[in-house]
Design an enzyme around this catalytic site. Structure first.
Site, short mmCIF file in Angstrom:
data_model
loop_
_atom_site.label_atom_id
_atom_site.label_comp_id
_atom_site.label_asym_id
_atom_site.label_seq_id
_atom_site.Cartn_x
_atom_site.Cartn_y
_atom_site.Cartn_z
N HIS A 253 38.55 -54.35 -70.29
CA HIS A 253 37.74 -55.53 -69.29
C HIS A 253 36.59 -56.00 -69.76
CE1 HIS A 253 36.33 -51.50 -67.77
NE2 HIS A 253 35.16 -52.39 -67.04
N HIS B 170 33.53 -55.97 -68.57
CA HIS B 170 32.14 -55.31 -68.36
C HIS B 170 31.58 -55.07 -69.64
CE1 HIS B 170 32.73 -53.70 -63.68
NE2 HIS B 170 31.70 -54.68 -63.93
N ASP C 54 29.89 -53.00 -71.10
CA ASP C 54 29.75 -51.73 -71.63
C ASP C 54 30.99 -51.39 -72.37
OD1 ASP C 54 30.48 -51.62 -68.95
OD2 ASP C 54 30.83 -49.33 -68.71
N HIS C 55 31.82 -52.41 -72.37
CA HIS C 55 33.31 -52.25 -72.87
C HIS C 55 33.40 -53.12 -74.23
CE1 HIS C 55 35.05 -49.52 -70.14
NE2 HIS C 55 33.91 -49.81 -69.04
N HIS D 232 39.79 -51.84 -60.44
CA HIS D 232 38.55 -51.93 -60.88
C HIS D 232 37.77 -53.09 -60.35
CE1 HIS D 232 35.00 -50.42 -62.88
NE2 HIS D 232 34.94 -51.43 -63.86
N ASP E 215 38.37 -48.43 -67.06
CA ASP E 215 37.57 -48.26 -65.56
C ASP E 215 38.56 -48.40 -64.64
OD1 ASP E 215 35.53 -47.88 -67.40
OD2 ASP E 215 34.28 -49.37 -66.38
N HIS F 255 33.35 -42.09 -69.56
CA HIS F 255 32.71 -42.78 -68.89
C HIS F 255 31.90 -42.03 -67.75
CE1 HIS F 255 31.86 -46.69 -66.51
NE2 HIS F 255 32.37 -47.19 -67.46
ZN LIG Z 1 32.55 -49.23 -67.80
ZN LIG Z 2 33.77 -51.50 -65.74
#
Ligand SMILES: [Zn+2]
Ligand SMILES: [Zn+2]
Length: 268
Positions: free
Chosen positions: A62, A64, A66-67, A151, A174, A237
């Protein structure tokens, strides 16, 4: 045929020297691919004894940051490293838009680097495939299949089911506790699942009703691993403030099987 995964990053968007952003390196025989490419993934890839130039397939869960934050550096590094074939990038709808923006962001740097080559070099290319649940990537007996998770407020977050050599590794991405994940993770040899402990979450400006639709606390993860009858439950995570022994204890309340609290570079 060997089949395994290295956790390249087990953190969240919060910078943590011990936990890079989400990223996973899978190995099936000689074939390597990644799921997610969060901040720090490129560094961890080197620490894992791999490099971007040997990766031709990357899946995204996805959007976000951080991915995917290392996706641009990964792409350029792969190209500098001599891999001039297109990168196959697969993920939810919206991936092409993200890639278009990343390429614009890196165009200047790429042009500088093209100018100093002894031979003319084409800029790096990405083949984007926007996928949905039901799609299955197949390669020499390996299958990688996205499935829908929840999520909030992401429109189409994925987990991934990876199967090879008679074994199944499931990555949650997530998600809050999700029935579809439990179905996909039935009898998984390894369930790598996000684990966000609400109690140590310090952000004060997040809507209080958000967490239960976005993330999975450790006690709930124990229930999920038990329902899925996972053979090994691995956390990922995790917040910096989470204490591994506490996470283990909370998962254990509902899950009697083996538990591993994830660490960057843990290889399974
Ligand atoms: Zn994340
Ligand atoms: Zn996320």
């Amino acid at each position: 045929m060997s089949f395994g995964v290295t956790l390249l990053g087990t953190g969240t968007p919060a910078p943590d020297p011990n936990r890079a952003g989400a990223s996973y390196l899978f190995r099936v025989g000689d074939f390597r691919f990644m799921i997610d490419c969060g901040p720090g993934a490129l560094l961890r890839l080197g620490q894992a004894g791999a490099n971007a130039a040997e990766i031709d397939h990357l899946f995204i869960t996805h959007f976000h940051l951080d991915h995917w934050a290392d996706l641009g550096p990964f792409l350029v590094r792969r190209w500098i490293g001599g891999n001039r074939t297109p990168l196959n990038l697969l993920g939810p709808a919206g991936l092409q838009n993200l890639v278009d923006n990343i390429l614009v962001l890196h165009r200047q740097d790429i042009d500088y680097r093209r100018k100093i080559r002894t031979e003319p070099v084409e800029p790096p290319k990405i083949y984007v495939t926007e996928i949905e649940e039901g799609f299955v990537f197949e390669h020499q007996g390996l299958t990688v299949a996205p499935f829908d998770v929840t999520h909030y407020p992401i429109e189409q977050p994925f987990g991934y089911r990876v199967e090879a050599a008679g074994h199944k590794i499931v990555l949650s991405g997530d998600t809050c506790p999700n029935e579809n994940l439990i179905q996909n993770a039935q009898n998984a040899d390894v369930l790598i699942h996000e684990c966000v402990e609400y109690g140590v979450w310090t952000a004060t400006d997040i809507r209080s009703d958000h967490m239960q639709y976005a993330h999975t606390p450790p006690e709930e993860l124990g229930r999920i691993a038990a329902k899925a009858q996972a053979r090994l439950c691995v956390t990922t995570h995790m917040l910096s403030a989470s204490v591994p022994a506490n996470l283990h204890q909370q998962i254990r309340r509902h899950f009697a099987g083996p538990i591993a609290i994830g660490q960057d570079l843990l290889t399974l």
